[in-house]
Structure formats: C-alpha cells, structure tokens
Design a protein around this motif. Sequence first.
Motif, mmCIF file in Angstrom:
data_model
loop_
_atom_site.group_PDB
_atom_site.id
_atom_site.type_symbol
_atom_site.label_atom_id
_atom_site.label_comp_id
_atom_site.label_asym_id
_atom_site.label_seq_id
_atom_site.Cartn_x
_atom_site.Cartn_y
_atom_site.Cartn_z
ATOM 1 N N TYR A 189 0.847 -1.229 0.115
ATOM 2 C CA TYR A 189 0.057 -0.022 0.153
ATOM 3 C C TYR A 189 0.889 1.196 -0.027
ATOM 4 C CZ TYR A 189 1.368 -0.301 5.074
ATOM 5 O OH TYR A 189 1.863 -0.647 6.038
ATOM 6 N N ASP A 190 0.384 2.600 -0.149
ATOM 7 C CA ASP A 190 1.059 3.455 -0.275
ATOM 8 C C ASP A 190 1.724 4.017 1.465
ATOM 9 O OD1 ASP A 190 2.193 5.955 -0.489
ATOM 10 O OD2 ASP A 190 0.544 6.934 -1.364
ATOM 11 N N ILE A 191 2.695 3.183 1.691
ATOM 12 C CA ILE A 191 3.204 3.562 3.227
ATOM 13 C C ILE A 191 3.590 5.186 3.521
ATOM 14 C CG2 ILE A 191 5.412 2.939 2.635
ATOM 15 C CD1 ILE A 191 5.532 1.636 5.500
ATOM 16 N N THR A 192 4.099 5.553 2.432
ATOM 17 C CA THR A 192 4.623 7.030 2.399
ATOM 18 C C THR A 192 3.325 7.832 2.609
ATOM 19 O OG1 THR A 192 6.663 6.637 1.501
ATOM 20 C CG2 THR A 192 5.933 8.986 1.424
ATOM 21 N N GLY A 193 2.391 7.667 1.612
ATOM 22 C CA GLY A 193 1.044 8.517 1.749
ATOM 23 C C GLY A 193 0.375 8.388 3.157
ATOM 24 N N MET A 194 0.647 7.271 3.615
ATOM 25 C CA MET A 194 -0.165 6.922 4.865
ATOM 26 C C MET A 194 0.434 7.763 6.031
ATOM 27 S SD MET A 194 -1.325 3.455 6.907
ATOM 28 C CE MET A 194 0.067 3.100 7.527
ATOM 29 N N ALA A 195 1.848 7.966 5.906
ATOM 30 C CA ALA A 195 2.589 8.695 6.812
ATOM 31 C C ALA A 195 2.186 10.204 6.782
ATOM 32 C CB ALA A 195 4.371 8.371 6.611
ATOM 33 N N ARG A 196 2.059 10.656 5.492
ATOM 34 C CA ARG A 196 1.959 11.822 5.293
ATOM 35 C C ARG A 196 0.372 12.070 5.878
ATOM 36 N NH1 ARG A 196 4.569 11.629 -0.008
ATOM 37 N NH2 ARG A 196 2.500 11.301 -0.829
ATOM 38 N N ALA A 197 -0.495 11.348 5.630
ATOM 39 C CA ALA A 197 -1.956 11.641 5.947
ATOM 40 C C ALA A 197 -2.180 11.653 7.341
ATOM 41 C CB ALA A 197 -2.741 10.603 5.338
#
Length: 333
Positions: free
Chosen positions: A288-296
Amino acid sequence: MVVTSRDVARLAGVSQPTVSRALRDDARVSEDTKKRVREAAQLLGYVPSEAGRALSSGRTRRIGLLVTDLDNQFYSHIIAPVHRELERLGYQLMLHTETADNETVAERLAANGLDGVLLATATVDSIAPLRLRDRGMPFVYFNRIGSLVGADAAVVDPAAGYQDAVDRIAELGHTRVGAVLGPANTSTAQMREAALRAALTARGLVLAESCVRRAPYGAIEGEAAAAELLAGDEPPTVLFCGNDVVAYGALNAARRAGLSVPGDVSIIGFDDLPEASWPIVDLTTIGYDITGMARAAADLIVRRIEHPDAERSEITFASSFVPRSTVAAPRPR
C-alpha cells in the motif's frame, strides 16, 4: 545586532503580528503578503524563535510519534515522511519509544510539552488513548487503532490485497495454508486475519487453527513461529505472514530447516517495505502507499490541533498484491 520580527515587519511594510502569521503560513494572510514577509526575513537573516512562538500561540509546535522500538524496519520507513510533512506544516517531530503500553505513557508524553501525538503502537485495549483524551491531548491513530476511544486515523484496508493473493495461490494449487499472524490485541492483526479468512473461504480454502501462530511483529518471533509450523507432519505449502518483518523471519526459518523457497514453501508478507524488493529477498507481499499514509497521519494531527472541533476523519488506504519470487506452485508430495 539581533534581527527581530519588528525589523522584518518594517522592511515588508506590514505589522509585526502579520509577520508572525505569514511565517506560520496562516490562511488569513494573502499569498502576496506571505511572499513579501519571507523575502524580507531571508534578506535580514531572521530566524523565528520557537520559544517566542510557543509563548504567543500557547503551542510548542512539537508533535510526538510513539513507536514500540527503533529496530523494527516498519518504523524506520515512516519516520522520514512524517518528519517532512510536519516540517512543511511548521511543526517538529519528536520521536518517543515505548516497550509497553501502560498508564504512564500519556503522562510522559504530556510532560514533554507536545501539541499532539501520533500513536503507532496502540492495542485494541490500550488505555493510553483514554489518558490522552482526559488530558486534552490531541492524538491520531497511525496504522493501528484502539477500541476504547474514537479518534482520527490513517489505516490500511487489507481486503483487496489478500483477495488477489489468495486467488493466486489457489490458481497455483495450494491447499495447505498456514499463517503467522500478529498479536491478537492489535487492530492490524485482527483486520488482516479477517480479510485473509474471508478471501480463503471465497476460494473454498481453510485456515485451520493448527496451522496458525500469533506472534509480535518481529523477525525473531516470526522465525520461531514459522519454524514450529514447518516442522509439523503436514506443514503448510504457503505461509501468510503478519508483515514483511515477520516474513523475513519465516525465510530464515525455511533456510535453517533446509527448505527451499518457493519450492518447499511459499511465503507472503505484508507492507511492501523497500527491503522486500531487494533481489536477495524478492518477497511476495501485500503493499500500500506507506509514504502516503505517513503524510496523511501528519496532516490529520495538525488538522486536529488547529481545528479541535473538526469532524473525526479516518483515511483508509487500499492494499494490493505484489507478486515476486517467493510464491510458486507447491511441489508434488
């Protein structure tokens, strides 16, 4: 001579409070004014005082990220994107480690003068969210969620990834399925187990309790649990692991037992950490988008701090199957 915000204000032709708001990227200040203030600050070499900001705003602009330990590769890959996003929003990341979730967590976090906390370690029965709520400390669930207190969250839906993974192993002819799941008191383990069992049922496959082990999300624990399953009289031909780190341990267990991967046993992880794609590992996994989840998660905690009455928000990231070389058809026996 020390340059002050009043010097910046005179050069930019604005008031001193406007300088403070512009450098905080306050929405009430026009983009043209923000540009003039930043240019004036840069020209004068002005650096805003964090202590002054805290006194004027009642905030320290520091946000904590609570993790279990720094040895787990999952955490090492979320720290950087959280840090970058918080820095972009004018906040500092303060890293906190915790080996156990107990009543003192909230007290110790509050003692550090944080404006808010990202909880990456919550168990479903954790009392830390209760303590933070009672202290008025904003927090966001990151990856895991608790069941005692509702809050903003950034999480993963494992259903799609498991459906595609199970479709693949069914097509290859696997019928003996095993799993090394995460701790039973974590939302991630519960959601992943439910999604895995649902996907298996849809393909007429069964995950017997005798083929299941539950362990912390670590390589050592994953290796021990996988070794037990692989040593049985009828070992599984495919192992689903609670995360990639557990899968690394399962790969070690197979190697120590003299088993080939994927010849004797196929192994599937979860998270798609960068190391999973290394040629020496080449782990089939669910990503999944682990970087996107961190930013979110970073965006959510800042939103909660600056807009405490905003509606609760849960951002869910879809998962997908990532085929690599650790999955193949089972060998005939």
